[in-house]
Enzyme design. Structure first.
Site, PDB file in Angstrom:
ATOM      1  N   ILE A  14       0.826  -1.211   0.000  1.00 48.05           N
ATOM      2  CA  ILE A  14       0.000   0.000   0.000  1.00 48.05           C
ATOM      3  C   ILE A  14       0.861   1.263   0.000  1.00 48.05           C
ATOM      4  CG2 ILE A  14      -1.686   1.316   1.387  1.00 48.05           C
ATOM      5  CD1 ILE A  14      -2.800  -1.180  -0.120  1.00 48.05           C
ATOM      6  N   ASP A  33      11.199   3.248   5.148  1.00 48.26           N
ATOM      7  CA  ASP A  33      10.915   1.888   5.620  1.00 48.26           C
ATOM      8  C   ASP A  33      12.080   1.437   6.508  1.00 48.26           C
ATOM      9  OD1 ASP A  33       8.837  -0.496   4.312  1.00 48.26           O
ATOM     10  OD2 ASP A  33      10.463  -1.137   5.637  1.00 48.26           O
ATOM     11  N   LYS A 202     -14.006   1.170   7.291  1.00 48.47           N
ATOM     12  CA  LYS A 202     -13.040   0.309   6.575  1.00 48.47           C
ATOM     13  C   LYS A 202     -13.228  -1.169   6.951  1.00 48.47           C
ATOM     14  CE  LYS A 202      -9.598  -1.450   4.524  1.00 48.47           C
ATOM     15  NZ  LYS A 202      -9.538  -1.635   3.100  1.00 48.47           N
ATOM     16  N   ARG A 209     -17.722  -8.005   2.444  1.00 52.36           N
ATOM     17  CA  ARG A 209     -17.215  -8.898   1.392  1.00 52.36           C
ATOM     18  C   ARG A 209     -17.072 -10.323   1.931  1.00 52.36           C
ATOM     19  NH1 ARG A 209     -16.806  -8.426  -3.509  1.00 52.36           N
ATOM     20  NH2 ARG A 209     -14.702  -9.232  -3.691  1.00 52.36           N
ATOM     21  N   CYS A 256      -6.408  -8.525   4.054  1.00 48.54           N
ATOM     22  CA  CYS A 256      -7.535  -7.666   4.439  1.00 48.54           C
ATOM     23  C   CYS A 256      -8.770  -8.473   4.799  1.00 48.54           C
ATOM     24  CB  CYS A 256      -7.868  -6.712   3.288  1.00 48.54           C
ATOM     25  SG  CYS A 256      -6.531  -5.574   2.941  1.00 48.54           S
ATOM     26  N   LYS A 395     -12.086 -22.765  -8.930  1.00 40.64           N
ATOM     27  CA  LYS A 395     -12.364 -21.394  -9.372  1.00 40.64           C
ATOM     28  C   LYS A 395     -13.336 -21.331 -10.546  1.00 40.64           C
ATOM     29  CE  LYS A 395     -10.359 -18.221  -7.969  1.00 40.64           C
ATOM     30  NZ  LYS A 395     -10.636 -17.313  -6.837  1.00 40.64           N
TER      31      LYS A 395
HETATM   32  N1  LIG Z   1      -2.302  -5.201   0.811  1.00 36.39           N
HETATM   33  C1  LIG Z   1      -3.531  -4.808   0.575  1.00 36.39           C
HETATM   34  O1  LIG Z   1      -4.160  -5.222  -0.381  1.00 36.39           O
HETATM   35  C2  LIG Z   1      -4.215  -3.774   1.469  1.00 36.39           C
HETATM   36  C3  LIG Z   1      -5.371  -3.127   1.000  1.00 36.39           C
HETATM   37  C4  LIG Z   1      -5.973  -2.167   1.811  1.00 36.39           C
HETATM   38  C5  LIG Z   1      -5.428  -1.904   3.072  1.00 36.39           C
HETATM   39  N2  LIG Z   1      -4.318  -2.571   3.509  1.00 36.39           N
HETATM   40  C6  LIG Z   1      -3.768  -2.246   4.820  1.00 36.39           C
HETATM   41  O2  LIG Z   1      -2.615  -1.426   4.629  1.00 36.39           O
HETATM   42  C7  LIG Z   1      -1.666  -1.667   5.671  1.00 36.39           C
HETATM   43  C8  LIG Z   1      -0.320  -2.017   5.077  1.00 36.39           C
HETATM   44  O3  LIG Z   1      -0.440  -3.247   4.389  1.00 36.39           O
HETATM   45  P1  LIG Z   1       0.600  -3.723   3.298  1.00 36.39           P
HETATM   46  O4  LIG Z   1      -0.047  -4.827   2.568  1.00 36.39           O
HETATM   47  O5  LIG Z   1       1.132  -2.548   2.527  1.00 36.39           O
HETATM   48  O6  LIG Z   1       1.778  -4.278   4.270  1.00 36.39           O
HETATM   49  P2  LIG Z   1       3.243  -4.744   3.837  1.00 36.39           P
HETATM   50  O7  LIG Z   1       3.643  -5.775   4.802  1.00 36.39           O
HETATM   51  O8  LIG Z   1       3.288  -5.018   2.374  1.00 36.39           O
HETATM   52  O9  LIG Z   1       4.136  -3.438   4.073  1.00 36.39           O
HETATM   53  C9  LIG Z   1       4.368  -2.866   5.300  1.00 36.39           C
HETATM   54  C10 LIG Z   1       5.754  -2.214   5.296  1.00 36.39           C
HETATM   55  O10 LIG Z   1       5.907  -1.500   6.522  1.00 36.39           O
HETATM   56  C11 LIG Z   1       7.269  -1.618   6.927  1.00 36.39           C
HETATM   57  N3  LIG Z   1       7.340  -1.303   8.359  1.00 36.39           N
HETATM   58  C12 LIG Z   1       6.886  -2.037   9.397  1.00 36.39           C
HETATM   59  N4  LIG Z   1       7.086  -1.364  10.546  1.00 36.39           N
HETATM   60  C13 LIG Z   1       7.678  -0.190  10.222  1.00 36.39           C
HETATM   61  C14 LIG Z   1       8.122   0.935  10.972  1.00 36.39           C
HETATM   62  N5  LIG Z   1       8.002   0.981  12.306  1.00 36.39           N
HETATM   63  N6  LIG Z   1       8.689   1.969  10.325  1.00 36.39           N
HETATM   64  C15 LIG Z   1       8.826   1.926   8.974  1.00 36.39           C
HETATM   65  N7  LIG Z   1       8.406   0.908   8.206  1.00 36.39           N
HETATM   66  C16 LIG Z   1       7.842  -0.139   8.828  1.00 36.39           C
HETATM   67  C17 LIG Z   1       7.628  -3.056   6.574  1.00 36.39           C
HETATM   68  O11 LIG Z   1       9.022  -3.222   6.482  1.00 36.39           O
HETATM   69  C18 LIG Z   1       6.906  -3.218   5.222  1.00 36.39           C
HETATM   70  O12 LIG Z   1       7.758  -2.859   4.154  1.00 36.39           O
HETATM   71  C19 LIG Z   1      -2.260  -2.775   6.545  1.00 36.39           C
HETATM   72  O13 LIG Z   1      -2.937  -2.202   7.629  1.00 36.39           O
HETATM   73  C20 LIG Z   1      -3.264  -3.438   5.606  1.00 36.39           C
HETATM   74  O14 LIG Z   1      -4.317  -4.059   6.314  1.00 36.39           O
HETATM   75  C21 LIG Z   1      -3.701  -3.495   2.718  1.00 36.39           C
END
Ligand SMILES: NC(=O)c1ccc[n+]([C@@H]2O[C@H](COP(=O)([O-])OP(=O)(O)OC[C@H]3O[C@@H](n4cnc5c(N)ncnc54)[C@H](O)[C@@H]3O)[C@@H](O)[C@H]2O)c1
Length: 406
Positions: A14, A33, A202, A209, A256, A395
């Protein structure tokens, strides 16, 4: 007025696309990051995951000067942050595990100036900001905002631009300032509300879903017992003007839909009954698929060692395998007989499970029965190679002779 500058914390599925979209919308962006290797990869101009259209966004963002760092000291003068770190749930209590958000917030809070804006974009359960983030704010005032993300892997680039969004803020003026930043790339409607409503919407959206998918999956089990074709039942039922049943599948995965409903079950155990049942139904599907496949294997005299899984990711045409039904199925098999299945996924470039083959033809040479757990485009393009195999298609994506379906 000066150009707004934003630090995006967490360069994952994200955070990275959001950073690129903001940059291309004219905002100065620093992507931060903790993972120094990820930052090095991005600095080299390489992506850290596959997503259609993302490289084009990246190329444009590089020209517009996006920068990346894993050193928090580089951020001391910044005053606008968007936090997008993981929010898993605790498998025992079912409640959100806010530790990543708390840790990211604490490190930002320790270096940011008074009056900074800190947007939490991670999905959080209703009340998380009040319960776990607000108590971390001491004498130094900062503006807390929640702006959850709705994009879906596989169509992120389109959805980032076109989805509507919700901003939850304590202060309407701050809400408007955040809205302006998101409007740099988001053409959808942006609603401003309270933090708690934004948190609730959210989680409620993803739960909607999950419940609807669970209904389709439960129908699979009912129709099997009744001896009718579930797909025909759904197709005919959907001709009703107010009915829209989803398609069943092998379960629900991803970060999610298979996670967020648990937040409500964990926090509202007495009230969230339907939500809990839906989660349990969807989680039961990988094991149910195995039961159905066992019958097919027995009928065709196929040993379990010659059964293979096609598709390890949780969704078609993406490389994200978190919580995927295939992994749930493999875990179940490990628990019951300490064995794995041969598996293959064209979207994965590295091995993530025991028994995984990296070449489709090698995979096929090792199996007599293929369980289709994912409808990647790769499979549809190569379905002729399945000739001579017994196929169980969860599927409903293959129109080849003799294929078994729900
Ligand atoms: N992936 C999806 O499809 C999606 C869709 C909508 C919402 N979300 C939400 O978005 C959020 C992020 O999800 P994601 O899929 O991007 O996660 P992800 O695991 O792909 O990425 C998270 C990143 O955060 C970094 N990180 C962790 N702690 C940190 C810190 N203290 N400081 C800096 N960086 C740090 C990690 O190294 C990682 O690169 C979650 O809450 C998820 O539920 C995800």
């Amino acid at each position: 007025m000066n150009k707004e500058k934003v630090v995006v914390v967490g360069m994952g599925y994200i955070g990275l696309p959001t950073s690129l979209a903001l940059t291309n919308g004219g905002i100065d962006v620093v992507g931060y990051d903790l993972d120094a290797r990820k930052i090095e990869t991005l600095k080299k101009g390489q992506l850290t995951f596959k997503e259609d259209g993302l490289m084009d966004l990246f190329e444009e963002a590089k020209k517009k000067g996006i920068s990346f760092t894993s050193n928090i000291k580089d951020l001391v003068n910044e005053n606008f942050f968007i936090i997008s770190v993981p929010t898993p749930y605790d498998k025992d209590s079912k409640k959100i595990d806010p530790s990543y958000v708390v840790s990211a917030f604490s490190s930002i809070y320790s270096i940011c100036p008074e009056g900074s804006i800190i947007v939490i974009e991670s999905t959080i359960s209703p009340g998380t900001i009040d319960k776990t983030v607000r108590p971390l704010v001491k004498e130094k005032h900062v503006n807390l905002v929640h702006c959850p993300e709705r994009i879906i892997p596989g169509n992120m680039v389109y959805e980032l631009k076109h989805n509507s969004r919700t901003i939850g803020a304590d202060d309407a003026e701050i809400g408007e300032r955040v809205k302006k930043v998101y409007s740099s790339f988001c053409e959808g409607n942006i609603v401003i509300t309270s933090i708690k409503v934004a948190e609730m919407t959210k989680v409620v959206e993803n739960t909607f879903r999950d419940i609807n998918i669970a209904y389709a999956n439960e129908l699979v089990k009912i129709c099997e017992k009744a001896g009718v074709d579930v797909y025909e039942v759904i197709r005919i039922s959907n001709a009703h003007p107010r009915v829209n049943i989803l398609q069943p599948g092998p379960g629900v995965g991803g970060h999610c839909i298979s996670v967020d409903p648990w937040f409500l079950v964990g926090d509202y155990p007495m009230e969230a009954n339907l939500i809990k049942q839906a989660r349990l139904i969807n989680d039961s599907m990988p094991e149910y698929v195995l039961t159905r496949v066992s019958k097919v294997a027995e009928k065709n005299n196929i040993s379990f060692d010659r059964i293979g899984i096609y598709g390890l990711t949780y969704k078609e045409n993406v490389d994200d395998f978190r919580e995927s039904p295939s992994l749930q199925m493999l875990e179940f098999r490990q628990q019951t007989c300490s064995k794995s299945f041969v598996s293959f996924d064209p979207m994965l470039e590295t091995k993530i499970v025991e028994g995984q083959e990296m070449d489709f033809k090698t995979f096929l040479s090792k199996v007599d029965l293929v369980i289709v757990m994912q409808n990647h485009k790769h499979l549809l393009d190569n379905k002729n190679l399945l000739k001579g195999k017994i196929v169980f298609d969860t599927k409903n994506c293959l129109d080849i002779d003799g294929v078994y379906k729900y």
